[in-house]
Enzyme design. Structure first.
Site, PDB file in Angstrom:
ATOM      1  NE  ARG A  30      45.392  44.109  45.496  1.00 30.82           N
ATOM      2  CZ  ARG A  30      44.359  44.920  45.370  1.00 30.82           C
ATOM      3  NH1 ARG A  30      44.418  46.155  45.867  1.00 30.82           N
ATOM      4  NH2 ARG A  30      43.253  44.532  44.776  1.00 30.82           N
ATOM      5  NE  ARG A  39      50.928  46.336  41.269  1.00 29.02           N
ATOM      6  CZ  ARG A  39      51.234  47.630  41.096  1.00 29.02           C
ATOM      7  NH1 ARG A  39      52.488  48.017  41.160  1.00 29.02           N
ATOM      8  NH2 ARG A  39      50.288  48.517  40.848  1.00 29.02           N
ATOM      9  CG  ASP A  76      44.149  40.880  33.927  1.00 25.95           C
ATOM     10  OD1 ASP A  76      43.306  41.105  33.037  1.00 25.95           O
ATOM     11  OD2 ASP A  76      44.025  41.302  35.085  1.00 25.95           O
ATOM     12  CE1 TYR A 153      36.451  44.482  33.175  1.00 25.80           C
ATOM     13  CE2 TYR A 153      36.116  42.160  32.664  1.00 25.80           C
ATOM     14  CZ  TYR A 153      36.225  43.187  33.586  1.00 25.80           C
ATOM     15  OH  TYR A 153      36.099  42.914  34.932  1.00 25.80           O
TER      16      TYR A 153
END
Length: 341
Positions: A30, A39, A76, A153
């Protein structure tokens, strides 16, 4: 084909370099308006990450716009649990969320070892497209999360300051914990090897949540699995970045990896003593990039003076923050190049 700029690979292998190579974690992101445009076109983070053409485009942007010495594939760390049968969602302003989590041996039985050529084909295709776009200008870095970080996670279901649900499993059900960690490790080894075949020149293992463990737990539940990965990957140099694991630097130095990444809390001189035979990477505090241009230049000089220009890869101590001014990022990169030459 020989790379036009192989500084990163030579530094990783401990060979002499004319200057210090520099790249940044989260450099494809970003901070760049060009990334934000892609994006927006994608509509969601997951669409962007799973569309090879778009992932390749944003991977190339920092090389073209910022002049870094390496690209890192846009992806990711959570693609691994998804490939194992545990999908996730990326919620704006909140981060990753897993609708289902893993807590029992029965839950484990529903998961499978990831098969990269099918489950993660989109990442491999993005690597291949990126290699074409790079045209041998700089190396391409592939990556994966360390097994313990992925475990966090998969059991917690979302980000957390403490990951107390994940840590509870380590104490209350170590058998389950080791079985899940092994399954993640087997999937990660297959995935990283497939990245190399697709064209990755170097690999990085991100143990983002290493710092939440005690030294003893880190030795039991993280290091052995990172060791398995390092021992299995001998085709390209491997970097281990364990954020917060200042207590494990000596043990990390004994892993079969080429580079050790440091966060900004790890003293440089002390790290050189603890990790004498490896290339070091890091470790400027990302918040330095909020300061003035003169301050950034001064901090870069101080950092390089401490690390030295050999067996060193300049980077931040963590990923660049998304609201950082791209011109300040460029100042960081250019200061490293100028001062280390």
């Amino acid at each position: 084909m020989k790379l036009k700029n192989d500084l990163l690979l030579r530094a990783a292998r401990g060979e002499k370099t004319e200057r210090t190579p520099v790249w940044m974690m989260r450099q494809a992101g970003r901070i760049l308006a060009e990334y934000r445009a892609v994006r927006e076109k994608a509509g969601s983070f997951i669409t962007l990450a799973t569309t090879p053409e778009m992932a390749a485009e944003v991977t190339l942007q920092p090389v073209d716009i910022l002049g870094v010495d390496a690209a890192i594939i846009f992806s990711d760390i959570l693609v691994i649990p998804e490939a194992m049968g545990l999908p996730y969602e990326m919620i704006e302003q909140r981060g990753p969320v897993f609708p289902a989590t893993v807590h029992t041996i029965g839950d484990l039985d529903k998961l499978h070892i990831a098969e990269p050529e099918t489950d993660l084909k989109y990442v491999l295709d993005a690597i291949k497209l990126t290699k074409v776009g790079l045209a041998d200008r700089v190396p391409l870095i592939g990556f994966a999360g360390a097994p313990f970080t992925i475990f966090c996670y998969m059991t917690e279901g979302k980000g957390s300051k403490t990951f107390s649900v994940a840590k509870k499993h380590l104490y209350a059900d170590p058998e389950f914990s080791h079985l899940l960690l092994q399954k993640i490790t087997d999937s990660t080894i297959a995935y990283l090897k497939a990245q190399v075949v697709a064209g990755a020149d170097l690999l990085q293992i991100f143990d983002s949540w290493a710092g939440i463990l005690s030294p003893e737990q880190y030795r039991i539940f993280s290091l052995p699995y990172i060791k398995q990965i390092c021992d299995a990957i001998n085709e390209v140099p491997v970097t281990v970045f364990a954020k917060g694991a200042f207590f494990a630097r000596k043990e990390i130095s004994e892993l079969n990896c080429s580079v050790v990444g440091l966060d900004w809390n790890m003293d440089i001189a002390e790290s050189r003593e603890l990790i004498p035979n490896k290339t070091l990477q890091g470790n400027l505090d990302p918040c330095v990039l909020y300061s003035s241009y003169d301050q950034i230049k001064a901090e870069v000089k101080k950092m390089i003076n401490q690390f030295g220009t050999q067996r060193y890869i300049a980077n931040l101590g963590h990923g660049v923050y998304p609201d950082t001014d791209p011109d300040k990022v460029r100042c960081f990169i250019e200061s490293v190049k100028e001062y280390s030459s």
